[in-house]
Design a protein around this motif. Structure first.
Motif, PDB file in Angstrom:
ATOM      1  N   GLU A 199       0.802  -1.225   0.000  1.00 31.26           N
ATOM      2  CA  GLU A 199       0.000   0.000   0.000  1.00 31.26           C
ATOM      3  C   GLU A 199       0.834   1.274   0.000  1.00 31.26           C
ATOM      4  O   GLU A 199       0.320   2.357  -0.283  1.00 31.26           O
ATOM      5  N   VAL A 200       2.115   1.135   0.366  1.00 31.96           N
ATOM      6  CA  VAL A 200       2.954   2.334   0.537  1.00 31.96           C
ATOM      7  C   VAL A 200       3.037   3.191  -0.734  1.00 31.96           C
ATOM      8  O   VAL A 200       2.880   4.416  -0.659  1.00 31.96           O
ATOM      9  N   PRO A 201       3.252   2.618  -1.947  1.00 34.95           N
ATOM     10  CA  PRO A 201       3.405   3.489  -3.130  1.00 34.95           C
ATOM     11  C   PRO A 201       2.181   4.362  -3.398  1.00 34.95           C
ATOM     12  O   PRO A 201       2.312   5.498  -3.850  1.00 34.95           O
ATOM     13  N   ASP A 202       0.974   3.853  -3.120  1.00 32.64           N
ATOM     14  CA  ASP A 202      -0.233   4.662  -3.311  1.00 32.64           C
ATOM     15  C   ASP A 202      -0.465   5.606  -2.145  1.00 32.64           C
ATOM     16  O   ASP A 202      -0.834   6.768  -2.335  1.00 32.64           O
ATOM     17  N   PHE A 203      -0.283   5.065  -0.927  1.00 34.99           N
ATOM     18  CA  PHE A 203      -0.756   5.817   0.239  1.00 34.99           C
ATOM     19  C   PHE A 203       0.226   6.861   0.758  1.00 34.99           C
ATOM     20  O   PHE A 203      -0.177   8.002   1.035  1.00 34.99           O
ATOM     21  N   SER A 204       1.494   6.519   0.907  1.00 36.01           N
ATOM     22  CA  SER A 204       2.424   7.460   1.560  1.00 36.01           C
ATOM     23  C   SER A 204       2.486   8.823   0.869  1.00 36.01           C
ATOM     24  O   SER A 204       2.479   9.861   1.538  1.00 36.01           O
ATOM     25  N   PRO A 205       2.536   8.868  -0.487  1.00 33.13           N
ATOM     26  CA  PRO A 205       2.611  10.192  -1.130  1.00 33.13           C
ATOM     27  C   PRO A 205       1.381  11.055  -0.889  1.00 33.13           C
ATOM     28  O   PRO A 205       1.432  12.270  -1.075  1.00 33.13           O
ATOM     29  N   ARG A 206       0.259  10.444  -0.463  1.00 31.25           N
ATOM     30  CA  ARG A 206      -0.952  11.226  -0.189  1.00 31.25           C
ATOM     31  C   ARG A 206      -0.932  11.863   1.191  1.00 31.25           C
ATOM     32  O   ARG A 206      -1.810  12.654   1.527  1.00 31.25           O
ATOM     33  N   CYS A 207       0.044  11.480   1.995  1.00 33.52           N
ATOM     34  CA  CYS A 207       0.059  11.951   3.383  1.00 33.52           C
ATOM     35  C   CYS A 207       0.781  13.289   3.498  1.00 33.52           C
ATOM     36  O   CYS A 207       1.624  13.632   2.681  1.00 33.52           O
ATOM     37  N   ASP A 208       0.437  14.026   4.574  1.00 36.65           N
ATOM     38  CA  ASP A 208       1.156  15.263   4.865  1.00 36.65           C
ATOM     39  C   ASP A 208       2.466  14.970   5.579  1.00 36.65           C
ATOM     40  O   ASP A 208       3.403  15.766   5.509  1.00 36.65           O
ATOM     41  N   ALA A 209       2.525  13.854   6.295  1.00 37.04           N
ATOM     42  CA  ALA A 209       3.753  13.452   6.980  1.00 37.04           C
ATOM     43  C   ALA A 209       3.673  11.958   7.261  1.00 37.04           C
ATOM     44  O   ALA A 209       2.594  11.349   7.202  1.00 37.04           O
ATOM     45  N   VAL A 210       4.819  11.384   7.530  1.00 37.11           N
ATOM     46  CA  VAL A 210       4.924   9.958   7.855  1.00 37.11           C
ATOM     47  C   VAL A 210       5.602   9.850   9.229  1.00 37.11           C
ATOM     48  O   VAL A 210       6.536  10.593   9.519  1.00 37.11           O
ATOM     49  N   TYR A 211       5.100   8.928  10.038  1.00 34.39           N
ATOM     50  CA  TYR A 211       5.680   8.680  11.371  1.00 34.39           C
ATOM     51  C   TYR A 211       6.137   7.219  11.433  1.00 34.39           C
ATOM     52  O   TYR A 211       5.356   6.307  11.175  1.00 34.39           O
ATOM     53  N   ILE A 212       7.399   7.008  11.766  1.00 35.01           N
ATOM     54  CA  ILE A 212       7.937   5.648  11.830  1.00 35.01           C
ATOM     55  C   ILE A 212       8.532   5.392  13.211  1.00 35.01           C
ATOM     56  O   ILE A 212       9.353   6.173  13.710  1.00 35.01           O
ATOM     57  N   ASN A 213       8.107   4.275  13.811  1.00 34.06           N
ATOM     58  CA  ASN A 213       8.491   3.918  15.174  1.00 34.06           C
ATOM     59  C   ASN A 213       8.805   2.422  15.189  1.00 34.06           C
ATOM     60  O   ASN A 213       7.981   1.602  14.772  1.00 34.06           O
ATOM     61  N   VAL A 214      10.012   2.071  15.650  1.00 27.08           N
ATOM     62  CA  VAL A 214      10.489   0.683  15.543  1.00 27.08           C
ATOM     63  C   VAL A 214      10.259  -0.138  16.818  1.00 27.08           C
ATOM     64  O   VAL A 214      10.866  -1.201  16.981  1.00 27.08           O
ATOM     65  N   GLY A 215       9.349   0.321  17.690  1.00 22.22           N
ATOM     66  CA  GLY A 215       9.184  -0.335  18.998  1.00 22.22           C
ATOM     67  C   GLY A 215       8.960  -1.836  18.954  1.00 22.22           C
ATOM     68  O   GLY A 215       9.541  -2.582  19.735  1.00 22.22           O
ATOM     69  N   THR A 216       8.084  -2.290  18.066  1.00 15.89           N
ATOM     70  CA  THR A 216       7.885  -3.741  17.921  1.00 15.89           C
ATOM     71  C   THR A 216       8.327  -4.139  16.504  1.00 15.89           C
ATOM     72  O   THR A 216       7.559  -4.709  15.720  1.00 15.89           O
ATOM     73  N   LEU A 217       9.577  -3.862  16.238  1.00 23.23           N
ATOM     74  CA  LEU A 217      10.164  -4.111  14.909  1.00 23.23           C
ATOM     75  C   LEU A 217      10.058  -5.590  14.523  1.00 23.23           C
ATOM     76  O   LEU A 217      10.214  -6.469  15.364  1.00 23.23           O
TER      77      LEU A 217
END
Ligand SMILES: Nc1ncnc2c1ncn2[C@@H]1O[C@H](COP(=O)(O)OP(=O)(O)OP(=O)(O)O)[C@@H](O)[C@H]1O
Ligand SMILES: Cc1ncsc1CCO
Ligand SMILES: [Mg+2]
Length: 272
Positions: A59-77
């Motif tokens: 879903e990332v190629p369609d969805f991420s560019p539509r966002c105003d920002a992205v948040y990434i957190n590796v807590g349960t990597l």
């Protein structure tokens, strides 16, 4: 002419940014840990942002560019999620990084370093996380909570900001935010916030919402988001009986913040 960044100036900026979040409802993709999803989504909604917990690589190629920002957190990597994190971080949207427990393992350290190379706008961690990430050392791990004070990590934060190009924020009793040159402190908050899991994750998400609403100055966005989250904790604490009710009252306080409370309540200053 350079503006003078008085406490009153910070109060006005904090209110302007919270108002921008409420007016623009920034869409923020959150690839965050399983523990934090609920408090992250609820804190963002209370602040006026639009969180979406979408982490499927397809879903990332369609969805991420539509966002105003992205948040990434590796807590349960997990191995499955890392390619999604890398792809979302590479989508061209401003993104904010929470390197939870970066020193827990060599795999996690390598993952965090590879994400750091994808140029986050802001990295926010507790003091132990920022010390470990700056030194690339995973041999002092004691858990997901910090075993250091935020001031212990101030020099490491500056070095990390200079080497990565990101704004680096260290949370704690006093939060420090730096671009490698300037250092800003934000002194809101209450100690009980450490007894609620994922308040750190939630404040990093709030930074992403602020960056999404106004990407022009990540240092100011990070400082204002940290101060506002801490202020909500202070107000929430007036009605709380312990961590569980603080969690509820903090979210309510974030939702209810008004101009007078924000402009007079945030405690932000530029260090000399
Ligand atoms: N002693 C304290 N006094 C006031 N506020 C605090 C204190 N410790 C932490 N905070 C605030 O609590 C929030 C979470 O910071 P903390 O450093 O505990 O994050 P963290 O360790 O990454 O948390 P988590 O991993 O559970 O998400 C921040 O807004 C921070 O300012
Ligand atoms: C407890 C815990 N374990 C992995 S992530 C997380 C939430 C706080 O960072
Ligand atoms: Mg954390």
């Amino acid at each position: 002419m350079d503006e003078v960044r008085t406490e009153a100036w910070w109060g006005r900026r904090a209110w302007a940014l919270l108002s921008a979040v409420r007016a623009r409802t920034p869409l923020v993709q959150c690839i965050t840990n399983l523990v934090s999803m609920d408090i992250v989504a609820n804190a963002m909604l209370a602040a006026g942002a639009s969180p979406a917990m979408i982490h499927c690589l397809r879903e990332v190629p369609d969805f991420s560019p539509r966002c105003d920002a992205v948040y990434i957190n590796v807590g349960t990597l997990s191995e499955d999620w890392l390619p999604s994190m890398r792809a979302a971080a590479s989508s061209g949207r401003p993104w904010v990084f929470d390197p939870v427990a970066v020193a827990a393992s060599g795999f996690r350290m390598e993952a965090c370093l590879s994400l750091l190379a994808l140029r986050p706008a802001v990295v926010r961690g507790n003091a132990s996380e920022i010390l470990a990430l700056a030194s690339r050392s995973d041999d002092s791990f004691k858990g997901v909570d910090s075993s250091h004070d935020s001031s212990d990590a101030l020099q490491a934060a500056k070095a990390l900001a200079q080497s990565s190009g990101a704004v680096v924020a260290v949370s704690g009793a006093v939060d420090f935010i730096t671009d490698g040159m300037q250092v800003v402190s934000a002194s809101n908050g209450v100690p009980m916030m450490q007894k609620i899991t994922a308040t750190g994750c939630a404040v990093t998400a709030l930074i992403a919402a602020f960056v999404g609403a106004d990407p022009s100055d990540a240092l100011v966005a990070a400082a204002c988001a940290l101060a506002i989250f801490g202020l909500a904790g202070e107000i929430g604490m007036e009605s709380a009986r312990g961590p569980a009710s603080l969690r509820m009252h903090l979210i309510d306080a974030l939702y209810g913040l008004d101009e007078q409370t924000v402009t007079s309540g945030v405690k932000i200053s530029l260090l000399p």
